[in-house]
Motif scaffolding. Structure first.
Motif, PDB file in Angstrom:
ATOM      1  N   LEU A 192       1.010  -1.219   0.089  1.00  0.00           N
ATOM      2  CA  LEU A 192      -0.092   0.029   0.225  1.00  0.00           C
ATOM      3  C   LEU A 192       0.860   1.263  -0.031  1.00  0.00           C
ATOM      4  O   LEU A 192       0.575   2.131  -0.795  1.00  0.00           O
ATOM      5  CB  LEU A 192      -0.987  -0.192   1.283  1.00  0.00           C
ATOM      6  N   ALA A 193       2.037   1.359   0.794  1.00  0.00           N
ATOM      7  CA  ALA A 193       2.763   2.438   0.713  1.00  0.00           C
ATOM      8  C   ALA A 193       3.687   2.677  -0.444  1.00  0.00           C
ATOM      9  O   ALA A 193       3.711   3.823  -1.090  1.00  0.00           O
ATOM     10  CB  ALA A 193       4.009   2.166   1.975  1.00  0.00           C
ATOM     11  N   GLN A 194       3.886   1.679  -1.123  1.00  0.00           N
ATOM     12  CA  GLN A 194       4.513   1.724  -2.515  1.00  0.00           C
ATOM     13  C   GLN A 194       3.406   2.386  -3.430  1.00  0.00           C
ATOM     14  O   GLN A 194       3.765   3.092  -4.389  1.00  0.00           O
ATOM     15  CB  GLN A 194       5.091   0.425  -2.884  1.00  0.00           C
ATOM     16  N   SER A 195       2.482   1.766  -3.580  1.00  0.00           N
ATOM     17  CA  SER A 195       1.337   2.172  -4.401  1.00  0.00           C
ATOM     18  C   SER A 195       0.963   3.573  -4.235  1.00  0.00           C
ATOM     19  O   SER A 195       0.826   4.472  -5.248  1.00  0.00           O
ATOM     20  CB  SER A 195      -0.146   1.368  -4.352  1.00  0.00           C
ATOM     21  N   SER A 196       0.675   3.951  -2.967  1.00  0.00           N
ATOM     22  CA  SER A 196       0.877   5.341  -2.593  1.00  0.00           C
ATOM     23  C   SER A 196       1.717   6.314  -3.080  1.00  0.00           C
ATOM     24  O   SER A 196       1.527   7.524  -3.609  1.00  0.00           O
ATOM     25  CB  SER A 196       0.297   5.564  -1.093  1.00  0.00           C
ATOM     26  N   HIS A 197       2.975   6.013  -3.105  1.00  0.00           N
ATOM     27  CA  HIS A 197       4.124   6.656  -3.373  1.00  0.00           C
ATOM     28  C   HIS A 197       4.180   6.851  -4.983  1.00  0.00           C
ATOM     29  O   HIS A 197       4.349   7.766  -5.471  1.00  0.00           O
ATOM     30  CB  HIS A 197       5.396   6.178  -2.854  1.00  0.00           C
ATOM     31  N   LEU A 205       0.628  11.938  -9.950  1.00  0.00           N
ATOM     32  CA  LEU A 205       0.065  12.997  -9.744  1.00  0.00           C
ATOM     33  C   LEU A 205       0.837  14.140  -9.763  1.00  0.00           C
ATOM     34  O   LEU A 205       0.534  15.265 -10.355  1.00  0.00           O
ATOM     35  CB  LEU A 205      -0.933  12.917  -8.553  1.00  0.00           C
ATOM     36  N   GLN A 206       2.106  14.230  -9.242  1.00  0.00           N
ATOM     37  CA  GLN A 206       2.998  15.244  -9.550  1.00  0.00           C
ATOM     38  C   GLN A 206       3.399  15.442 -10.965  1.00  0.00           C
ATOM     39  O   GLN A 206       3.349  16.840 -11.296  1.00  0.00           O
ATOM     40  CB  GLN A 206       3.997  15.013  -8.808  1.00  0.00           C
ATOM     41  N   ALA A 207       3.746  14.703 -11.464  1.00  0.00           N
ATOM     42  CA  ALA A 207       4.173  14.858 -12.961  1.00  0.00           C
ATOM     43  C   ALA A 207       3.014  15.353 -13.792  1.00  0.00           C
ATOM     44  O   ALA A 207       3.117  16.206 -14.472  1.00  0.00           O
ATOM     45  CB  ALA A 207       4.648  13.387 -13.428  1.00  0.00           C
ATOM     46  N   LEU A 208       1.693  14.724 -13.562  1.00  0.00           N
ATOM     47  CA  LEU A 208       0.659  15.218 -14.416  1.00  0.00           C
ATOM     48  C   LEU A 208       0.367  16.579 -14.019  1.00  0.00           C
ATOM     49  O   LEU A 208      -0.044  17.361 -14.831  1.00  0.00           O
ATOM     50  CB  LEU A 208      -0.676  14.401 -13.782  1.00  0.00           C
ATOM     51  N   SER A 209       0.609  17.041 -12.747  1.00  0.00           N
ATOM     52  CA  SER A 209       0.008  18.394 -12.456  1.00  0.00           C
ATOM     53  C   SER A 209       1.284  19.429 -13.026  1.00  0.00           C
ATOM     54  O   SER A 209       1.048  20.658 -13.389  1.00  0.00           O
ATOM     55  CB  SER A 209       0.223  18.701 -10.701  1.00  0.00           C
TER      56      SER A 209
END
Length: 455
Positions: free
Chosen positions: A46-51, A57-61
């Motif tokens: 879960l931590a890996q998927s969240s990261h 999201l950062q790259a898309l933004s």
């Protein structure tokens, strides 16, 4: 199982969604894992998927932040824009019937008015807009005609001239049809005026073509045919002058052009003529009387060349004229030939024609050979006395007889007129000897031809 787990976890969730399909799928997956996996590997996953999701999201933004901002702005105004659009659409729908009523009222009110300048201008503008392509095609007709005429004059070849002159005549016929359809149109009148200027240029080129150096029968017939189509007024002159041969003024124009070519060809002998003039001056001033049989060599050269050119060109002129205009002369008599003997005699008799106090002018060919003979005899009368050598003079006189016989085959024998050249006693004796030899030679030739068997 997933529903039970979701009920147990709902107090710990910030936004519980009992019908969330994603949550149901994840809870179903959790039910399949062991307790050890739930405590060790699942939190790491879960931590890996969240990261990874955070990085995406950062790259898309970073890549599409402008689109996000614009979409957010539009989304913020969308709630107010949609009701405003609906209200304005309703107003437009309510105003359409009123607009239709006003249009019908305007049409009913002004349709019966004929002297409204604004409406007339509008109608003309609309009609001009509809027919702008046709008008542009009509305005291009004079330039196309001028281009065709210029191309024909620039390319004097037979095939090229035939094609371009035929195209020019077709364009001119189309312009004349437009003039017949729209006789009061200022635009058509302007186009016709420009076309007439181009046809005058074409007429000038055709007449200049009749003065060409080596005019053949086919080219002469074709040029005369084009002149009939370009300048029909020349043919209408026959009712005022010619004797019904069908040539009109074209016959006279043809003879004048060929005569101009003959004169220009004879003018090429000016260097020899100047030498002959010098011998004439010596003869008239009495400076060469010591040896009476030594003068006239330059004059002899000039006269021989002169008679040679005159014989060739005069025969060509008269033969071309007869071949071009003889068919028209024969076509002008079918009405008389189709009648009986009594009717034909009555039609040909002078009493059958209306009384005319002035005699009709003869055809152009009737007087043309006399002008040619006068041109020749004037030259011979001026320069023949310079030739003092008896053999040279006899050669010139023989050449003149051949020239007269050549033109005589076309009805222009002038051998009797040549007797007027014997102004001096020596020349008269030479002329008698030449005539005697010529007749003897003609008699022997006739005997030889009569003895040849005919198979």
């Amino acid at each position: 199982m997933a529903d039970s787990l979701l009920e147990l976890l709902s107090p710990y969730l910030e936004t519980p969604q009992p019908n969330d399909a994603t949550a149901s799928l994840y809870l179903n997956r959790l039910s399949t894992l062991s307790l050890d996996a739930l405590q060790t590997t699942e939190p790491q996953s879960l931590a890996q998927s969240s990261h990874s999701t955070l990085l995406s999201l950062q790259a898309l933004s970073n890549r599409s932040h402008r689109a996000f901002i614009t979409s957010a702005d539009h989304l913020s105004t969308l709630r107010s824009s949609i009701p405003q659009l609906a209200s304005e659409a309703q107003q437009l729908r309510d105003a359409i019937p009123k607009l239709d009523e006003q249009a019908v009222s305007f049409s009913t009110k002004y349709s019966k008015i004929t002297d409204n300048a604004a409406l007339e201008r509008r109608k003309k503008a609309v009609q001009l807009a509809r027919n702008v392509d046709r008008l542009s095609d009509i305005l291009e007709l004079p330039s196309l005609l001028s281009t065709a005429v210029s191309a024909a004059s620039a390319n004097p070849g037979v095939s090229a001239a035939s094609t371009t002159y035929s195209s020019a005549l077709d364009l001119h016929a189309h312009i004349k049809r437009l003039q017949t359809l729209y006789p009061e149109s200022p635009l058509i009148q302007d186009v016709v005026s420009q076309a007439e200027d181009a046809m005058k240029e074409m007429t000038t080129n055709l007449i200049a073509g009749l003065r060409s150096q080596n005019l053949r029968l086919a080219a002469g017939v074709r040029t005369v045919g084009w002149l009939r189509r370009v300048a029909p007024d020349l043919e209408s002159l026959q009712s005022q002058g010619a004797t019904g041969t069908g040539e009109g003024a074209l016959g006279a124009i043809f003879l004048v052009c060929r005569l101009a070519h003959l004169v220009s060809t004879l003018e090429a002998l000016d260097p020899l003529r100047e030498l002959a003039d010098q011998e004439t001056q010596r003869r008239t001033h009495g400076k060469d009387q010591s040896d009476t049989w030594s003068g006239g060599q330059q004059t002899d050269r000039y006269l021989k060349r002169y008679i040679e050119i005159f014989r060739e060109q005069s025969f060509a002129i008269v033969s071309l004229y007869k071949n071009i205009f003889s068919s028209e002369q024969s076509d002008s008599e079918p009405a008389v030939s189709g009648l009986g003997p009594a009717e034909a005699h009555q039609a040909k008799s002078p009493s059958a024609r209306p009384h005319d106090p002035l005699q009709r002018l003869p055809s152009a060919l009737a007087t043309f050979p006399m002008h040619l003979v006068r041109l020749l005899t004037d030259t011979m009368r001026a320069y023949l006395p310079n030739v003092r050598d008896r053999s040279s003079r006899e050669s010139l006189l023989t050449q003149l007889l051949y020239c007269a016989a050549s033109l005589g085959r076309l009805g222009g024998d002038f051998s009797m007129i040549l007797t007027e050249l014997s102004g001096e006693e020596d020349i008269s004796y030479d002329w008698e000897d030449v005539m005697r030899k010529h007749r003897a030679l003609a008699g022997r030739l006739e005997q030889l031809t009569s003895r040849v068997p005919v198979h």
